[in-house]
Design a protein around this motif. Structure first.
Motif, PDB file in Angstrom:
ATOM      1  N   VAL A 122      96.214 198.482 -36.263  1.00 15.94           N
ATOM      2  CA  VAL A 122      94.759 198.421 -36.378  1.00 15.94           C
ATOM      3  C   VAL A 122      94.139 199.687 -35.804  1.00 15.94           C
ATOM      4  CG1 VAL A 122      94.679 195.899 -36.301  1.00 15.94           C
ATOM      5  CG2 VAL A 122      94.587 197.202 -34.175  1.00 15.94           C
ATOM      6  N   ASN A 123      92.845 199.830 -36.029  1.00 12.97           N
ATOM      7  CA  ASN A 123      92.053 200.903 -35.418  1.00 12.97           C
ATOM      8  C   ASN A 123      90.700 200.296 -35.087  1.00 12.97           C
ATOM      9  OD1 ASN A 123      90.003 203.234 -35.509  1.00 12.97           O
ATOM     10  ND2 ASN A 123      91.952 204.305 -35.409  1.00 12.97           N
ATOM     11  N   ARG A 124      90.462 200.119 -33.795  1.00  9.74           N
ATOM     12  CA  ARG A 124      89.290 199.371 -33.328  1.00  9.74           C
ATOM     13  C   ARG A 124      89.329 197.959 -33.932  1.00  9.74           C
ATOM     14  NH1 ARG A 124      85.397 202.389 -30.649  1.00  9.74           N
ATOM     15  NH2 ARG A 124      85.811 204.634 -30.582  1.00  9.74           N
ATOM     16  N   ASN A 125      88.312 197.587 -34.695  1.00 10.84           N
ATOM     17  CA  ASN A 125      88.282 196.229 -35.245  1.00 10.84           C
ATOM     18  C   ASN A 125      88.667 196.187 -36.726  1.00 10.84           C
ATOM     19  OD1 ASN A 125      85.990 197.587 -36.094  1.00 10.84           O
ATOM     20  ND2 ASN A 125      84.756 195.732 -36.240  1.00 10.84           N
ATOM     21  N   VAL A 126      89.361 197.229 -37.195  1.00 10.73           N
ATOM     22  CA  VAL A 126      89.706 197.352 -38.610  1.00 10.73           C
ATOM     23  C   VAL A 126      91.218 197.274 -38.793  1.00 10.73           C
ATOM     24  CG1 VAL A 126      89.640 198.862 -40.631  1.00 10.73           C
ATOM     25  CG2 VAL A 126      87.653 198.717 -39.108  1.00 10.73           C
ATOM     26  N   VAL A 154      85.638 190.820 -45.658  1.00  9.18           N
ATOM     27  CA  VAL A 154      86.947 190.198 -45.830  1.00  9.18           C
ATOM     28  C   VAL A 154      87.712 190.426 -44.526  1.00  9.18           C
ATOM     29  CG1 VAL A 154      89.081 190.157 -47.157  1.00  9.18           C
ATOM     30  CG2 VAL A 154      86.895 190.599 -48.307  1.00  9.18           C
ATOM     31  N   LEU A 155      88.102 189.314 -43.859  1.00 10.35           N
ATOM     32  CA  LEU A 155      88.699 189.398 -42.531  1.00 10.35           C
ATOM     33  C   LEU A 155      90.130 188.871 -42.536  1.00 10.35           C
ATOM     34  CD1 LEU A 155      85.660 187.967 -40.529  1.00 10.35           C
ATOM     35  CD2 LEU A 155      86.160 190.372 -41.017  1.00 10.35           C
ATOM     36  N   LEU A 156      90.943 189.462 -41.658  1.00  5.33           N
ATOM     37  CA  LEU A 156      92.325 189.005 -41.511  1.00  5.33           C
ATOM     38  C   LEU A 156      92.332 187.570 -40.992  1.00  5.33           C
ATOM     39  CD1 LEU A 156      95.393 189.665 -41.443  1.00  5.33           C
ATOM     40  CD2 LEU A 156      95.052 190.382 -39.070  1.00  5.33           C
ATOM     41  N   ARG A 157      93.203 186.747 -41.588  1.00  5.39           N
ATOM     42  CA  ARG A 157      93.324 185.350 -41.162  1.00  5.39           C
ATOM     43  C   ARG A 157      94.683 185.151 -40.515  1.00  5.39           C
ATOM     44  NH1 ARG A 157      95.607 180.914 -43.756  1.00  5.39           N
ATOM     45  NH2 ARG A 157      94.828 178.871 -43.065  1.00  5.39           N
ATOM     46  N   GLU A 191      88.570 186.843 -64.903  1.00  3.09           N
ATOM     47  CA  GLU A 191      89.930 187.348 -64.981  1.00  3.09           C
ATOM     48  C   GLU A 191      90.791 186.443 -65.845  1.00  3.09           C
ATOM     49  OE1 GLU A 191      93.200 189.092 -61.867  1.00  3.09           O
ATOM     50  OE2 GLU A 191      92.157 187.253 -61.321  1.00  3.09           O
ATOM     51  N   GLU A 192      90.814 185.136 -65.534  1.00  5.75           N
ATOM     52  CA  GLU A 192      91.568 184.161 -66.305  1.00  5.75           C
ATOM     53  C   GLU A 192      90.683 182.938 -66.521  1.00  5.75           C
ATOM     54  OE1 GLU A 192      95.149 183.358 -64.214  1.00  5.75           O
ATOM     55  OE2 GLU A 192      95.891 185.424 -64.313  1.00  5.75           O
ATOM     56  N   ARG A 193      91.288 181.905 -66.986  1.00  7.78           N
ATOM     57  CA  ARG A 193      90.535 180.692 -67.295  1.00  7.78           C
ATOM     58  C   ARG A 193      89.931 180.068 -66.043  1.00  7.78           C
ATOM     59  NH1 ARG A 193      92.911 175.430 -70.585  1.00  7.78           N
ATOM     60  NH2 ARG A 193      90.967 174.210 -70.556  1.00  7.78           N
ATOM     61  N   PHE A 194      90.693 180.066 -64.943  1.00  7.62           N
ATOM     62  CA  PHE A 194      90.235 179.407 -63.721  1.00  7.62           C
ATOM     63  C   PHE A 194      89.818 180.375 -62.608  1.00  7.62           C
ATOM     64  CE2 PHE A 194      93.373 176.559 -65.710  1.00  7.62           C
ATOM     65  CZ  PHE A 194      92.562 175.456 -65.958  1.00  7.62           C
ATOM     66  N   PHE A 195      90.196 181.617 -62.723  1.00  5.26           N
ATOM     67  CA  PHE A 195      89.958 182.570 -61.629  1.00  5.26           C
ATOM     68  C   PHE A 195      89.099 183.746 -62.092  1.00  5.26           C
ATOM     69  CE2 PHE A 195      94.267 180.761 -60.985  1.00  5.26           C
ATOM     70  CZ  PHE A 195      93.986 179.987 -59.865  1.00  5.26           C
ATOM     71  N   LYS A 196      88.497 184.396 -61.116  1.00  5.86           N
ATOM     72  CA  LYS A 196      87.724 185.606 -61.424  1.00  5.86           C
ATOM     73  C   LYS A 196      88.219 186.761 -60.551  1.00  5.86           C
ATOM     74  CE  LYS A 196      83.872 184.038 -58.473  1.00  5.86           C
ATOM     75  NZ  LYS A 196      82.424 183.697 -58.472  1.00  5.86           N
ATOM     76  N   LYS A 197      87.975 187.942 -61.030  1.00  2.56           N
ATOM     77  CA  LYS A 197      88.453 189.148 -60.363  1.00  2.56           C
ATOM     78  C   LYS A 197      87.427 189.602 -59.337  1.00  2.56           C
ATOM     79  CE  LYS A 197      90.043 193.855 -61.349  1.00  2.56           C
ATOM     80  NZ  LYS A 197      90.276 194.863 -62.409  1.00  2.56           N
ATOM     81  N   VAL A 198      87.892 189.727 -58.092  1.00  2.00           N
ATOM     82  CA  VAL A 198      87.013 190.172 -57.009  1.00  2.00           C
ATOM     83  C   VAL A 198      87.659 191.389 -56.343  1.00  2.00           C
ATOM     84  CG1 VAL A 198      85.913 189.577 -54.823  1.00  2.00           C
ATOM     85  CG2 VAL A 198      86.156 187.840 -56.610  1.00  2.00           C
ATOM     86  N   GLU A 199      87.015 192.532 -56.463  1.00  2.00           N
ATOM     87  CA  GLU A 199      87.536 193.757 -55.867  1.00  2.00           C
ATOM     88  C   GLU A 199      87.065 193.906 -54.426  1.00  2.00           C
ATOM     89  OE1 GLU A 199      86.297 196.891 -58.435  1.00  2.00           O
ATOM     90  OE2 GLU A 199      87.958 196.590 -59.821  1.00  2.00           O
ATOM     91  N   VAL A 200      87.930 194.511 -53.602  1.00  4.35           N
ATOM     92  CA  VAL A 200      87.618 194.712 -52.186  1.00  4.35           C
ATOM     93  C   VAL A 200      87.826 196.182 -51.841  1.00  4.35           C
ATOM     94  CG1 VAL A 200      88.223 194.125 -49.808  1.00  4.35           C
ATOM     95  CG2 VAL A 200      88.291 192.365 -51.590  1.00  4.35           C
ATOM     96  N   PHE A 248      90.307 190.846 -37.587  1.00  3.02           N
ATOM     97  CA  PHE A 248      90.151 192.258 -37.946  1.00  3.02           C
ATOM     98  C   PHE A 248      89.632 192.378 -39.377  1.00  3.02           C
ATOM     99  CE2 PHE A 248      93.585 192.479 -34.714  1.00  3.02           C
ATOM    100  CZ  PHE A 248      92.913 193.250 -33.787  1.00  3.02           C
ATOM    101  N   GLU A 249      88.733 193.352 -39.574  1.00  5.58           N
ATOM    102  CA  GLU A 249      88.130 193.529 -40.893  1.00  5.58           C
ATOM    103  C   GLU A 249      89.091 194.249 -41.835  1.00  5.58           C
ATOM    104  OE1 GLU A 249      84.107 195.382 -43.025  1.00  5.58           O
ATOM    105  OE2 GLU A 249      84.271 195.291 -40.829  1.00  5.58           O
ATOM    106  N   VAL A 250      89.271 193.695 -43.026  1.00  2.00           N
ATOM    107  CA  VAL A 250      90.098 194.311 -44.059  1.00  2.00           C
ATOM    108  C   VAL A 250      89.238 195.199 -44.953  1.00  2.00           C
ATOM    109  CG1 VAL A 250      91.617 193.893 -46.024  1.00  2.00           C
ATOM    110  CG2 VAL A 250      91.727 192.405 -44.014  1.00  2.00           C
ATOM    111  N   GLY A 251      88.083 194.681 -45.318  1.00  3.89           N
ATOM    112  CA  GLY A 251      87.190 195.443 -46.182  1.00  3.89           C
ATOM    113  C   GLY A 251      85.983 194.616 -46.570  1.00  3.89           C
TER     114      GLY A 251
END
Length: 257
Positions: free
Chosen positions: A143-147, A207-210, A229-238, A217-220
Motif C-alpha cells: 500500500v501507499n498511505r490509504n491506497v 471502490v475499497l479493499l474488502r 455487458e451480458e444478460r444479467f450483468f453490466k460493465k463497470v469500469e474502475v 484501503f482504496e482501490v479506485g
C-alpha cells in the motif's frame, strides 16, 4: 650582427675610460660625451624593456593563479550544489517515510523503496528493494498511505516484484456502495465483475479493499457510466487510485489477504 658588435665596442670603450679616468682629460671629453649620448639611451631602453617584461610575466602568473583559483572555487560550487540536491532528496524521502508511518501503527510492516517500473508503460508491476532476506513473502499486501498498490507476486533475495492494481492478473475482493464485488485490474482501467443490472453504482463511487485483516484501503473510483455487458450483468469500469510512477516508497504489510 654588426650593430651588436658596435654597441659591444662602445661598452668596452666606456669601461676603459672609466677605469683609466680618461674623462679627466679635456681632449677626449667630447668623445666620452658622444659615447654616453649613444650608449646610455640604450641602457635606459633596456632597463625599461626589462621592467615591462617583468611586469608582464608577473601579470601572467597572477592571471594563471586566478584561473586556478576560479577553477577550484567552481569545483567547490559544483560539490556544494550536489550536496544541496542530496539533502533535498533526503528531506523529501524522510517526509514521505514519516507520512507513510502514520497510517500503519497497528500493523507489522516494512517500508520499501521503488527501484523499477513496468517498462511497457502499463504500470502492471513494480520492483522494490526488499526481499527474502527482509522477511518478505508472496501474497503480502502493498500500500501507499490509504491506497492499495498491489500484492507481492515474486520474491527474490534482496528485492521483490509487486503485481499492481493496474495488472490484468490482479483479482481482489472489494466493496462499493455497500455491496461486495470482485475487482479485476487492467489498463487504462480495471473493472468490477458480476455487477447486477439492478445495482445502482454511480460514477465516482469509491471502490475499497474488502478484508477482515486490513483497513479499507482504496482501490479506485468508478469511472464512466456503467454499460450493458451480458444478460444479467453490466460493465463497470474502475480507475485505480495508485499513481505508480509517482511513488518512491511503498509499504509492505506483513500479512496476506
Amino acid at each position: 650582427m654588426k650593430i651588436k658588435i658596435f654597441y659591444f665596442f662602445l661598452f668596452i670603450l666606456s669601461v676603459l675610460f672609466y677605469l683609466t679616468e680618461a674623462h679627466s682629460y679635456p681632449a677626449i671629453l667630447p668623445l666620452i660625451r658622444f659615447i654616453n649620448s649613444i650608449f646610455l639611451p640604450v641602457l635606459e631602453f633596456k632597463s625599461q624593456v626589462s621592467y615591462k617584461v617583468k611586469d608582464l610575466i608577473n601579470t601572467y602568473l597572477f592571471l594563471v593563479n586566478v584561473q586556478k583559483e576560479n577553477k577550484r572555487l567552481w569545483e567547490e560550487i559544483i560539490q556544494l550544489n550536489l550536496k544541496v540536491s542530496e539533502l533535498e532528496t533526503c528531506k523529501r524521502e524522510l517526509s514521505q517515510i514519516k507520512g507513510l508511518e502514520g497510517f500503519y501503527k497497528e500493523l507489522d510492516y516494512v517500508i520499501a523503496g521503488v527501484v523499477a517500473f513496468d517498462p511497457s508503460g502499463r504500470d502492471g508491476f513494480l520492483i522494490v528493494d526488499k526481499g527474502e532476506k527482509d522477511g518478505i513473502e508472496e501474497g503480502f499486501v502493498v500500500v501507499n498511505r490509504n491506497v492499495l498498490v498491489g500484492i507481492v507476486d515474486e520474491v527474490y533475495t534482496s528485492s521483490s516484484k509487486v503485481r499492481t492494481v493496474w495488472s490484468d492478473d490482479m483479482f481482489v475482493s472489494v466493496v462499493a456502495d455497500g455491496k461486495n464485488y470482485i475487482y479485476k485490474g487492467g489498463f487504462p482501467t480495471g473493472r468490477l465483475l458480476h455487477v447486477l443490472q439492478e445495482d445502482d453504482i454511480k460514477v465516482g463511487t469509491k471502490v475499497l479493499l474488502r478484508s477482515p485483516h486490513f483497513p479499507s484501503f482504496e482501490v479506485g473510483k468508478v469511472y464512466g457510466l456503467p454499460s450493458l455487458e451480458e444478460r444479467f450483468f453490466k460493465k463497470v469500469e474502475v480507475k485505480p487510485e495508485a499513481h505508480i510512477k509517482k511513488m518512491e516508497f511503498v509499504v509492505i504489510l506483513r500479512r496476506k489477504i
